[in-house]
Scaffold this motif. Structure first.
Motif, PDB file in Angstrom:
ATOM      1  N   LEU A  91      31.899 -58.492 -28.818  1.00  0.00           N
ATOM      2  CA  LEU A  91      32.330 -57.720 -27.651  1.00  0.00           C
ATOM      3  C   LEU A  91      32.800 -58.625 -26.518  1.00  0.00           C
ATOM      4  O   LEU A  91      33.813 -58.362 -25.884  1.00  0.00           O
ATOM      5  N   GLU A  92      32.094 -59.717 -26.279  1.00  0.00           N
ATOM      6  CA  GLU A  92      32.446 -60.598 -25.160  1.00  0.00           C
ATOM      7  C   GLU A  92      33.802 -61.290 -25.347  1.00  0.00           C
ATOM      8  O   GLU A  92      34.382 -61.806 -24.395  1.00  0.00           O
ATOM      9  N   ASP A  93      34.345 -61.299 -26.567  1.00  0.00           N
ATOM     10  CA  ASP A  93      35.667 -61.884 -26.800  1.00  0.00           C
ATOM     11  C   ASP A  93      36.807 -60.991 -26.299  1.00  0.00           C
ATOM     12  O   ASP A  93      37.945 -61.435 -26.209  1.00  0.00           O
ATOM     13  N   PHE A  94      36.509 -59.726 -25.971  1.00  0.00           N
ATOM     14  CA  PHE A  94      37.547 -58.796 -25.521  1.00  0.00           C
ATOM     15  C   PHE A  94      38.027 -59.123 -24.108  1.00  0.00           C
ATOM     16  O   PHE A  94      39.224 -59.048 -23.819  1.00  0.00           O
ATOM     17  N   GLU A  95      37.109 -59.496 -23.231  1.00  0.00           N
ATOM     18  CA  GLU A  95      37.486 -59.821 -21.849  1.00  0.00           C
ATOM     19  C   GLU A  95      38.299 -61.113 -21.817  1.00  0.00           C
ATOM     20  O   GLU A  95      38.134 -61.978 -22.665  1.00  0.00           O
ATOM     21  N   GLY A  96      39.141 -61.233 -20.803  1.00  0.00           N
ATOM     22  CA  GLY A  96      39.861 -62.477 -20.616  1.00  0.00           C
ATOM     23  C   GLY A  96      41.325 -62.264 -20.321  1.00  0.00           C
ATOM     24  O   GLY A  96      41.776 -61.173 -19.992  1.00  0.00           O
ATOM     25  N   THR A  97      42.083 -63.345 -20.466  1.00  0.00           N
ATOM     26  CA  THR A  97      43.513 -63.341 -20.193  1.00  0.00           C
ATOM     27  C   THR A  97      44.288 -63.145 -21.485  1.00  0.00           C
ATOM     28  O   THR A  97      44.041 -63.830 -22.468  1.00  0.00           O
ATOM     29  N   TYR A  98      45.206 -62.204 -21.448  1.00  0.00           N
ATOM     30  CA  TYR A  98      46.062 -61.904 -22.592  1.00  0.00           C
ATOM     31  C   TYR A  98      47.503 -62.245 -22.244  1.00  0.00           C
ATOM     32  O   TYR A  98      47.966 -61.984 -21.140  1.00  0.00           O
ATOM     33  N   TRP A  99      48.198 -62.794 -23.211  1.00  0.00           N
ATOM     34  CA  TRP A  99      49.638 -62.967 -23.106  1.00  0.00           C
ATOM     35  C   TRP A  99      50.258 -61.824 -23.882  1.00  0.00           C
ATOM     36  O   TRP A  99      49.784 -61.488 -24.971  1.00  0.00           O
ATOM     37  N   MET A 116      49.697 -57.938 -27.583  1.00  0.00           N
ATOM     38  CA  MET A 116      48.956 -58.826 -26.693  1.00  0.00           C
ATOM     39  C   MET A 116      47.993 -59.682 -27.498  1.00  0.00           C
ATOM     40  O   MET A 116      47.464 -59.236 -28.513  1.00  0.00           O
ATOM     41  N   GLU A 117      47.721 -60.902 -27.010  1.00  0.00           N
ATOM     42  CA  GLU A 117      46.738 -61.770 -27.655  1.00  0.00           C
ATOM     43  C   GLU A 117      46.048 -62.628 -26.599  1.00  0.00           C
ATOM     44  O   GLU A 117      46.688 -63.122 -25.676  1.00  0.00           O
ATOM     45  N   ASN A 118      44.722 -62.823 -26.765  1.00  0.00           N
ATOM     46  CA  ASN A 118      43.999 -63.699 -25.846  1.00  0.00           C
ATOM     47  C   ASN A 118      43.626 -65.004 -26.541  1.00  0.00           C
ATOM     48  O   ASN A 118      43.926 -65.215 -27.720  1.00  0.00           O
ATOM     49  N   ASN A 119      42.950 -65.899 -25.818  1.00  0.00           N
ATOM     50  CA  ASN A 119      42.601 -67.212 -26.353  1.00  0.00           C
ATOM     51  C   ASN A 119      41.559 -67.166 -27.454  1.00  0.00           C
ATOM     52  O   ASN A 119      41.384 -68.141 -28.181  1.00  0.00           O
ATOM     53  N   ASP A 120      40.827 -66.047 -27.585  1.00  0.00           N
ATOM     54  CA  ASP A 120      39.828 -65.896 -28.638  1.00  0.00           C
ATOM     55  C   ASP A 120      40.410 -65.278 -29.901  1.00  0.00           C
ATOM     56  O   ASP A 120      39.671 -64.960 -30.830  1.00  0.00           O
ATOM     57  N   GLY A 121      41.723 -65.081 -29.942  1.00  0.00           N
ATOM     58  CA  GLY A 121      42.373 -64.534 -31.118  1.00  0.00           C
ATOM     59  C   GLY A 121      42.319 -63.026 -31.225  1.00  0.00           C
ATOM     60  O   GLY A 121      42.721 -62.457 -32.238  1.00  0.00           O
ATOM     61  N   VAL A 122      41.852 -62.345 -30.174  1.00  0.00           N
ATOM     62  CA  VAL A 122      41.828 -60.888 -30.156  1.00  0.00           C
ATOM     63  C   VAL A 122      43.245 -60.410 -29.871  1.00  0.00           C
ATOM     64  O   VAL A 122      43.896 -60.893 -28.948  1.00  0.00           O
ATOM     65  N   ARG A 130      55.581 -43.534 -21.141  1.00  0.00           N
ATOM     66  CA  ARG A 130      55.739 -43.868 -19.732  1.00  0.00           C
ATOM     67  C   ARG A 130      56.595 -42.831 -19.018  1.00  0.00           C
ATOM     68  O   ARG A 130      57.415 -42.157 -19.624  1.00  0.00           O
ATOM     69  N   SER A 131      56.416 -42.763 -17.702  1.00  0.00           N
ATOM     70  CA  SER A 131      57.296 -41.957 -16.861  1.00  0.00           C
ATOM     71  C   SER A 131      57.651 -42.780 -15.634  1.00  0.00           C
ATOM     72  O   SER A 131      56.888 -43.637 -15.199  1.00  0.00           O
ATOM     73  N   GLY A 132      58.820 -42.540 -15.098  1.00  0.00           N
ATOM     74  CA  GLY A 132      59.312 -43.289 -13.945  1.00  0.00           C
ATOM     75  C   GLY A 132      60.701 -43.807 -14.223  1.00  0.00           C
ATOM     76  O   GLY A 132      61.481 -43.176 -14.938  1.00  0.00           O
ATOM     77  N   GLY A 133      61.016 -44.971 -13.715  1.00  0.00           N
ATOM     78  CA  GLY A 133      62.296 -45.622 -13.930  1.00  0.00           C
ATOM     79  C   GLY A 133      62.091 -47.119 -14.027  1.00  0.00           C
ATOM     80  O   GLY A 133      61.868 -47.778 -13.013  1.00  0.00           O
ATOM     81  N   ARG A 134      62.105 -47.670 -15.235  1.00  0.00           N
ATOM     82  CA  ARG A 134      61.833 -49.099 -15.412  1.00  0.00           C
ATOM     83  C   ARG A 134      62.545 -49.603 -16.659  1.00  0.00           C
ATOM     84  O   ARG A 134      62.579 -48.939 -17.681  1.00  0.00           O
ATOM     85  N   LEU A 135      63.081 -50.820 -16.560  1.00  0.00           N
ATOM     86  CA  LEU A 135      63.679 -51.508 -17.690  1.00  0.00           C
ATOM     87  C   LEU A 135      63.033 -52.877 -17.778  1.00  0.00           C
ATOM     88  O   LEU A 135      63.032 -53.631 -16.801  1.00  0.00           O
ATOM     89  N   ALA A 136      62.442 -53.171 -18.946  1.00  0.00           N
ATOM     90  CA  ALA A 136      61.724 -54.442 -19.099  1.00  0.00           C
ATOM     91  C   ALA A 136      61.830 -54.946 -20.530  1.00  0.00           C
ATOM     92  O   ALA A 136      61.779 -54.179 -21.477  1.00  0.00           O
ATOM     93  N   ALA A 137      61.971 -56.229 -20.655  1.00  0.00           N
ATOM     94  CA  ALA A 137      61.870 -56.943 -21.927  1.00  0.00           C
ATOM     95  C   ALA A 137      61.276 -58.281 -21.529  1.00  0.00           C
ATOM     96  O   ALA A 137      61.992 -59.229 -21.252  1.00  0.00           O
ATOM     97  N   SER A 138      59.955 -58.300 -21.415  1.00  0.00           N
ATOM     98  CA  SER A 138      59.382 -59.426 -20.710  1.00  0.00           C
ATOM     99  C   SER A 138      58.057 -59.913 -21.269  1.00  0.00           C
ATOM    100  O   SER A 138      57.308 -59.154 -21.867  1.00  0.00           O
ATOM    101  N   PRO A 139      57.772 -61.180 -21.000  1.00  0.00           N
ATOM    102  CA  PRO A 139      56.419 -61.687 -21.245  1.00  0.00           C
ATOM    103  C   PRO A 139      55.537 -61.307 -20.052  1.00  0.00           C
ATOM    104  O   PRO A 139      56.018 -61.186 -18.931  1.00  0.00           O
ATOM    105  N   SER A 140      54.269 -61.086 -20.325  1.00  0.00           N
ATOM    106  CA  SER A 140      53.319 -60.736 -19.272  1.00  0.00           C
ATOM    107  C   SER A 140      52.034 -61.521 -19.478  1.00  0.00           C
ATOM    108  O   SER A 140      51.690 -61.897 -20.593  1.00  0.00           O
ATOM    109  N   ARG A 141      51.329 -61.720 -18.398  1.00  0.00           N
ATOM    110  CA  ARG A 141      50.000 -62.326 -18.434  1.00  0.00           C
ATOM    111  C   ARG A 141      49.053 -61.319 -17.789  1.00  0.00           C
ATOM    112  O   ARG A 141      49.154 -61.045 -16.596  1.00  0.00           O
ATOM    113  N   LEU A 142      48.169 -60.741 -18.602  1.00  0.00           N
ATOM    114  CA  LEU A 142      47.283 -59.692 -18.142  1.00  0.00           C
ATOM    115  C   LEU A 142      45.829 -60.110 -18.274  1.00  0.00           C
ATOM    116  O   LEU A 142      45.464 -60.767 -19.240  1.00  0.00           O
ATOM    117  N   SER A 143      45.012 -59.702 -17.321  1.00  0.00           N
ATOM    118  CA  SER A 143      43.573 -59.955 -17.366  1.00  0.00           C
ATOM    119  C   SER A 143      42.840 -58.655 -17.622  1.00  0.00           C
ATOM    120  O   SER A 143      43.145 -57.637 -17.001  1.00  0.00           O
TER     121      SER A 143
END
Length: 162
Positions: A91-99, A116-122, A130-143
């Protein structure tokens, strides 16, 4: 008509960029949980994403918050995400930074997909409405961080005025 064509092209691109469910376990590892959450994204070249959700792991639910930055996107959208969690051993491997790599084309209503993948291989593979108005093809860094349950305050400890 043009909007429908754009959505179709993006949907095909997302489907070909993500892994078919039958092959996902071979490439991403064993399915070990599920996630459901609501998120919002606001971008003007560089953007910010935030939201709340729940991890379903080993028959229990664990609330979490997600936040982070993205690049190469413009607009605002929000929506529901559902996905499979792969290769989660503890369970503790779920938290963290994901690319993450994601693509989105939302004009009113739209589709989005993320891997998405984090440093623990999760790994997390998401499908998003989605709703709104957005265009994206991007890398993200999420916590991702678990939300601690709030302690219940009792009124029996309160002093009454005399």
């Amino acid at each position: 008509m043009r909007s429908a064509y754009l959505r179709s092209v993006v949907a095909v691109a997302l489907c070909s960029a993500t892994i078919a469910p039958a092959m996902a376990e071979k490439v991403l590892g064993p399915v070990s949980g599920e996630v459901k959450f609501i998120s919002h994204s606001a971008d003007l070249g560089v953007g910010y994403t935030w939201g709340k959700g729940v991890l379903i792991y080993d028959g229990k639910q664990y609330p979490f918050e997600v936040s982070g930055a993205s690049a190469a996107a413009i607009g605002f959208s929000s929506g529901d995400s559902v996905g499979k969690v792969y290769n989660l051993q503890r369970l503790e491997d779920f938290e963290g930074t994901y690319w993450a790599l994601s693509g989105e084309a939302t004009i009113g209503q739209g589709l989005s997909g993320s891997l998405m993948e984090n440093n623990d291989g999760v790994r997390i593979r998401l499908q998003e409405n989605r709703s709104g108005g957005r265009l994206a093809a991007s890398p993200s860094r999420l916590s991702i961080h678990f939300v601690k349950p709030k302690a219940n305050k009792t009124t029996t400890d309160a002093k009454t005025p005399s």
